[in-house]
Motif scaffolding. Sequence first.
Motif, mmCIF file in Angstrom:
data_model
loop_
_atom_site.group_PDB
_atom_site.id
_atom_site.type_symbol
_atom_site.label_atom_id
_atom_site.label_comp_id
_atom_site.label_asym_id
_atom_site.label_seq_id
_atom_site.Cartn_x
_atom_site.Cartn_y
_atom_site.Cartn_z
ATOM 1 N N VAL A 82 0.804 -1.226 0.000
ATOM 2 C CA VAL A 82 0.000 0.000 0.000
ATOM 3 C C VAL A 82 0.838 1.278 0.000
ATOM 4 O O VAL A 82 0.287 2.373 -0.068
ATOM 5 N N THR A 83 2.152 1.147 0.098
ATOM 6 C CA THR A 83 2.980 2.362 0.102
ATOM 7 C C THR A 83 3.982 2.316 -1.037
ATOM 8 O O THR A 83 4.664 1.314 -1.228
ATOM 9 N N PRO A 84 4.071 3.394 -1.793
ATOM 10 C CA PRO A 84 5.065 3.432 -2.885
ATOM 11 C C PRO A 84 6.490 3.496 -2.340
ATOM 12 O O PRO A 84 6.716 3.908 -1.194
ATOM 13 N N GLY A 85 7.421 3.111 -3.178
ATOM 14 C CA GLY A 85 8.821 3.046 -2.773
ATOM 15 C C GLY A 85 9.372 4.340 -2.177
ATOM 16 O O GLY A 85 10.027 4.310 -1.138
ATOM 17 N N PRO A 86 9.128 5.484 -2.812
ATOM 18 C CA PRO A 86 9.667 6.731 -2.248
ATOM 19 C C PRO A 86 9.129 7.020 -0.845
ATOM 20 O O PRO A 86 9.854 7.585 -0.013
ATOM 21 N N VAL A 87 7.900 6.645 -0.587
ATOM 22 C CA VAL A 87 7.347 6.859 0.752
ATOM 23 C C VAL A 87 8.067 5.973 1.756
ATOM 24 O O VAL A 87 8.441 6.411 2.859
ATOM 25 N N ARG A 88 8.284 4.727 1.381
ATOM 26 C CA ARG A 88 8.993 3.816 2.289
ATOM 27 C C ARG A 88 10.417 4.307 2.546
ATOM 28 O O ARG A 88 10.930 4.201 3.653
ATOM 29 N N GLN A 89 11.041 4.855 1.499
ATOM 30 C CA GLN A 89 12.398 5.388 1.683
ATOM 31 C C GLN A 89 12.371 6.577 2.635
ATOM 32 O O GLN A 89 13.264 6.736 3.483
ATOM 33 N N GLY A 90 11.365 7.416 2.508
ATOM 34 C CA GLY A 90 11.234 8.557 3.414
ATOM 35 C C GLY A 90 11.061 8.105 4.856
ATOM 36 O O GLY A 90 11.639 8.701 5.780
ATOM 37 N N VAL A 91 10.288 7.058 5.051
ATOM 38 C CA VAL A 91 10.103 6.518 6.404
ATOM 39 C C VAL A 91 11.435 6.001 6.947
ATOM 40 O O VAL A 91 11.798 6.243 8.109
ATOM 41 N N ARG A 92 12.164 5.303 6.092
ATOM 42 C CA ARG A 92 13.473 4.774 6.532
ATOM 43 C C ARG A 92 14.412 5.918 6.917
ATOM 44 O O ARG A 92 15.112 5.857 7.920
#
Lengths: 222, 310
Positions: free
Chosen positions: B84-94
Amino acid sequence: MTTRPITRSAFFAGMLGLGLLVAAPDAHAARNADAENYVQENATAALRTLADTAVGTPQRRTQFDQLMARFADMPRISSFVLGRYGAQLRSDAALRTEWNRTFQEYSIAVYEDRLGRFNGATIRVTDSTERVAGRDVIVTTEMQPRGGRPQTVQWRLLRSGNVWKVVDVSLLIEGNQIWLAQQQQRDFLAQLDRNNGDIRALMTDIRQLTASLRQRVLARNS
Amino acid sequence: MRGSITLITLAAALAAPALAYAQDAPAEPAPVAQVEPAAAAPVEPATAPSEGDPWQGFNRSMFAVHESVDQAVVEPVARGYRAVTPGPVRQGVRNFLRNLRGPVIFANDVLQGQGNRGLTTAARFAVNTTIGVVGVFDPATSMGLEYHDEDFGQTLAVWGVGEGPYLFIPLMGPSNVRDTTGRVIDSVLDPLSYLDGDDATTFRATRGVLTGVSVREQLLESVDDIRRDSLDPYSTIRSSYELLRESAIQNGQGDVQDLPEFDDISASEAPAATGDYAQHSELNETPVTAQHLDESEVKPTSRVNTGEKK
């Protein structure tokens, strides 16, 4: 106060000392262009072979097998990964041959299985360090997967006669390094410890794994 | 309560260093076997103590618990998060979660006497917290301020403290007595631990859950590989953890002089006959003694416990 004349031998000794001091840092940081070229050429060829989907799986496996024979020192790697249990190979030629073959087939199966993830990757040598001058060299490369982040990969080469051979490869992950043969050795040792050092039992496990890996590659390519 | 939440949610995060490499590991045409050796063959769990793992029976039981919980809860949540989350969002979370660790890393840099690395950590934290919008973006790296991690387990190692027995804790992953102690101290070093109020508690809980899910998401393929291909997943995770911790304590690439020797046990004998191998193999003529064989085995470098550091 008397002054002592500097003798010729003292002068040359001093110059030699200075020369050694100057040369020492350079020797420590020496690169080895021969080893670098060797890695650049063979690693590129290996990547190309593994990514060549124009040929069938059996043919690609044969090509990679031949390439590996030139590139890697399998006898050294095969015995190294057995650690203290490798002594059994020295006294049993049949076991040694069987183990080398089993381990090599397993290695090839592993890389074939991982092939899909690195299709189109490129590799570039960035540095090298001589561990033992002219004989034991660490070559540093940057591998660039297509669409992925660059990955630092180091190759340890030993020179046997006039031929370089790779004996280990390391990955640098977020600043931390892991040498693959060293990890393989620890895993095999753990397994052998549990089987009273029975290399044939380990081979049985590895053959099953190799078969599983090959089936997966075939299923993916069919 | 906070402690238990932290324990649970930091689980995969703490396992991450041991496993993260596998996901990124290229299938480089290395002649050695792959990172996670593999195990198609079912293997009976060993319970006998072994070198470096005297608590193996307990650890394997804990590993089994960990696997059950992971497969039932953590992994499905991580897959859902990825879906449910795009890659750039996951990278931002990381990036955001990593930035929150800045003060702890800085404290350990200082405690290890690594002034320059401490300055880098402080500068990274300042840049990413401001220009990087509370750490969601990572402009510091592009400015040459490379990320590095430090924890109190590493600090103890630099001070000469031995690692103690290997220890596997469900949801926290692989560790040892020293590193488990270090995790406790790290929580003391974390400024966020001292915030009060309901909002602070909620924030810490959210941070913990997010960290666990984020790290597990990054490890989906790695864990799949290990479960599918490892001769013994427990051993593979343990060896990965040990080797990567040794490297972390040395701040990355160790001294090449510490590398083990590779003796050719076959000497003048014939090599394996697979493929074209026999035609190309170069055999070493150096005789190998039993002592050489023992020396070829990988041992932790003495550097780890001497306080010596690059």
